[in-house]
Design a protein around this motif. Structure first.
Motif, PDB file in Angstrom:
ATOM      1  N   LEU A  79      -0.510  -0.386  -1.261  1.00 41.89           N
ATOM      2  CA  LEU A  79      -0.966  -1.736  -0.954  1.00 41.89           C
ATOM      3  C   LEU A  79      -0.150  -2.371   0.161  1.00 41.89           C
ATOM      4  O   LEU A  79      -0.621  -3.281   0.847  1.00 41.89           O
ATOM      5  N   ALA A  80       1.068  -1.897   0.374  1.00 46.22           N
ATOM      6  CA  ALA A  80       1.917  -2.454   1.416  1.00 46.22           C
ATOM      7  C   ALA A  80       1.610  -1.864   2.787  1.00 46.22           C
ATOM      8  O   ALA A  80       2.178  -2.291   3.781  1.00 46.22           O
ATOM      9  N   GLN A  81       0.697  -0.917   2.890  1.00 47.47           N
ATOM     10  CA  GLN A  81       0.429  -0.231   4.148  1.00 47.47           C
ATOM     11  C   GLN A  81      -0.576  -0.966   5.032  1.00 47.47           C
ATOM     12  O   GLN A  81      -1.163  -0.364   5.913  1.00 47.47           O
ATOM     13  N   GLN A  82      -0.837  -2.218   4.794  1.00 54.55           N
ATOM     14  CA  GLN A  82      -1.722  -3.032   5.614  1.00 54.55           C
ATOM     15  C   GLN A  82      -3.154  -2.496   5.650  1.00 54.55           C
ATOM     16  O   GLN A  82      -3.840  -2.607   6.650  1.00 54.55           O
ATOM     17  N   ARG A  83      -3.592  -1.887   4.579  1.00 51.92           N
ATOM     18  CA  ARG A  83      -4.987  -1.450   4.526  1.00 51.92           C
ATOM     19  C   ARG A  83      -5.858  -2.659   4.236  1.00 51.92           C
ATOM     20  O   ARG A  83      -5.408  -3.654   3.697  1.00 51.92           O
ATOM     21  N   THR A  84      -7.123  -2.526   4.565  1.00 52.57           N
ATOM     22  CA  THR A  84      -7.999  -3.673   4.352  1.00 52.57           C
ATOM     23  C   THR A  84      -8.323  -3.860   2.879  1.00 52.57           C
ATOM     24  O   THR A  84      -8.404  -4.973   2.408  1.00 52.57           O
ATOM     25  N   ALA A  85      -8.513  -2.768   2.146  1.00 56.76           N
ATOM     26  CA  ALA A  85      -8.848  -2.902   0.726  1.00 56.76           C
ATOM     27  C   ALA A  85      -8.565  -1.591  -0.003  1.00 56.76           C
ATOM     28  O   ALA A  85      -8.604  -0.514   0.586  1.00 56.76           O
ATOM     29  N   VAL A  86      -8.302  -1.701  -1.277  1.00 55.63           N
ATOM     30  CA  VAL A  86      -8.088  -0.545  -2.140  1.00 55.63           C
ATOM     31  C   VAL A  86      -8.896  -0.770  -3.408  1.00 55.63           C
ATOM     32  O   VAL A  86      -8.870  -1.870  -3.979  1.00 55.63           O
TER      33      VAL A  86
ATOM     34  N   VAL B 168     -19.207   9.379   2.584  1.00 53.85           N
ATOM     35  CA  VAL B 168     -18.077   8.449   2.580  1.00 53.85           C
ATOM     36  C   VAL B 168     -16.790   9.242   2.788  1.00 53.85           C
ATOM     37  O   VAL B 168     -16.519  10.207   2.075  1.00 53.85           O
ATOM     38  N   GLN B 169     -16.011   8.848   3.782  1.00 51.39           N
ATOM     39  CA  GLN B 169     -14.703   9.447   3.994  1.00 51.39           C
ATOM     40  C   GLN B 169     -13.699   8.631   3.184  1.00 51.39           C
ATOM     41  O   GLN B 169     -13.427   7.480   3.507  1.00 51.39           O
ATOM     42  N   ALA B 170     -13.174   9.233   2.124  1.00 52.76           N
ATOM     43  CA  ALA B 170     -12.283   8.494   1.229  1.00 52.76           C
ATOM     44  C   ALA B 170     -11.077   9.357   0.866  1.00 52.76           C
ATOM     45  O   ALA B 170     -11.156  10.574   0.792  1.00 52.76           O
ATOM     46  N   ASP B 171      -9.973   8.684   0.648  1.00 50.18           N
ATOM     47  CA  ASP B 171      -8.753   9.329   0.174  1.00 50.18           C
ATOM     48  C   ASP B 171      -8.618   8.998  -1.308  1.00 50.18           C
ATOM     49  O   ASP B 171      -8.176   7.912  -1.664  1.00 50.18           O
ATOM     50  N   VAL B 172      -9.043   9.907  -2.160  1.00 53.03           N
ATOM     51  CA  VAL B 172      -9.036   9.665  -3.599  1.00 53.03           C
ATOM     52  C   VAL B 172      -7.767  10.272  -4.178  1.00 53.03           C
ATOM     53  O   VAL B 172      -7.546  11.475  -4.080  1.00 53.03           O
ATOM     54  N   LYS B 173      -6.921   9.433  -4.776  1.00 56.82           N
ATOM     55  CA  LYS B 173      -5.667   9.874  -5.379  1.00 56.82           C
ATOM     56  C   LYS B 173      -5.540   9.283  -6.772  1.00 56.82           C
ATOM     57  O   LYS B 173      -6.067   8.199  -7.050  1.00 56.82           O
ATOM     58  N   VAL B 174      -4.822   9.972  -7.609  1.00 48.64           N
ATOM     59  CA  VAL B 174      -4.507   9.464  -8.944  1.00 48.64           C
ATOM     60  C   VAL B 174      -3.042   9.012  -8.917  1.00 48.64           C
ATOM     61  O   VAL B 174      -2.161   9.788  -8.569  1.00 48.64           O
TER      62      VAL B 174
END
Length: 123
Positions: free
Chosen positions: A55-62, A113-119
């Motif tokens: 969340l600190a990486q300045q992404r627009t939304a998670v 959709v290009q997504a980075d899905v992580k657990v």
């Protein structure tokens, strides 16, 4: 007869001393567990470190997903999940989250959709 009573009394006294010592060890363990509980209670509800970094990486939304019924989902997939969940519930949760992440990756990819899905947060 007197010797038998005396022997039984000595055996009971030795047992009582053993139990008293064991009680002392359990009290010390309980004190340690209570300290650990107080330390963990202060962190309850905080984001896991990896999610906080995300969340600190300045992404627009998670998008965050919490599976509220992992044991029931596992039980639907396998008849062994119910009994195993009583012994190793964290293992069942980890498997359900990993399988969910794999399904999300596949479905999102199929939709383009290009997504980075992580657990996050599973040890």
């Amino acid at each position: 007869m007197h010797w038998i009573n005396l022997s039984l009394l000595l055996i009971l006294a030795a047992g009582l001393i053993m139990l008293w010592r064991r009680l002392g060890r359990y009290r010390a363990l309980l004190a340690t567990l209570q300290e650990d509980h107080r330390a963990l209670a202060g962190t309850w509800g905080r984001l896991p470190p990896d999610a906080a970094e995300l969340l600190a990486q300045q992404r627009t939304a998670v998008i965050s997903i919490e599976i509220l019924n992992p044991i029931e989902l596992a039980a639907q997939e396998s008849e062994f999940a119910g009994p195993i969940s009583t012994i190793a519930p964290n293992l069942i949760r980890r498997i359900v989250y990993q399988k969910t992440a794999a399904i999300l990756r596949t479905e999102l990819s199929e939709k383009g959709v290009q997504a980075d899905v992580k657990v996050h947060g599973l040890a």
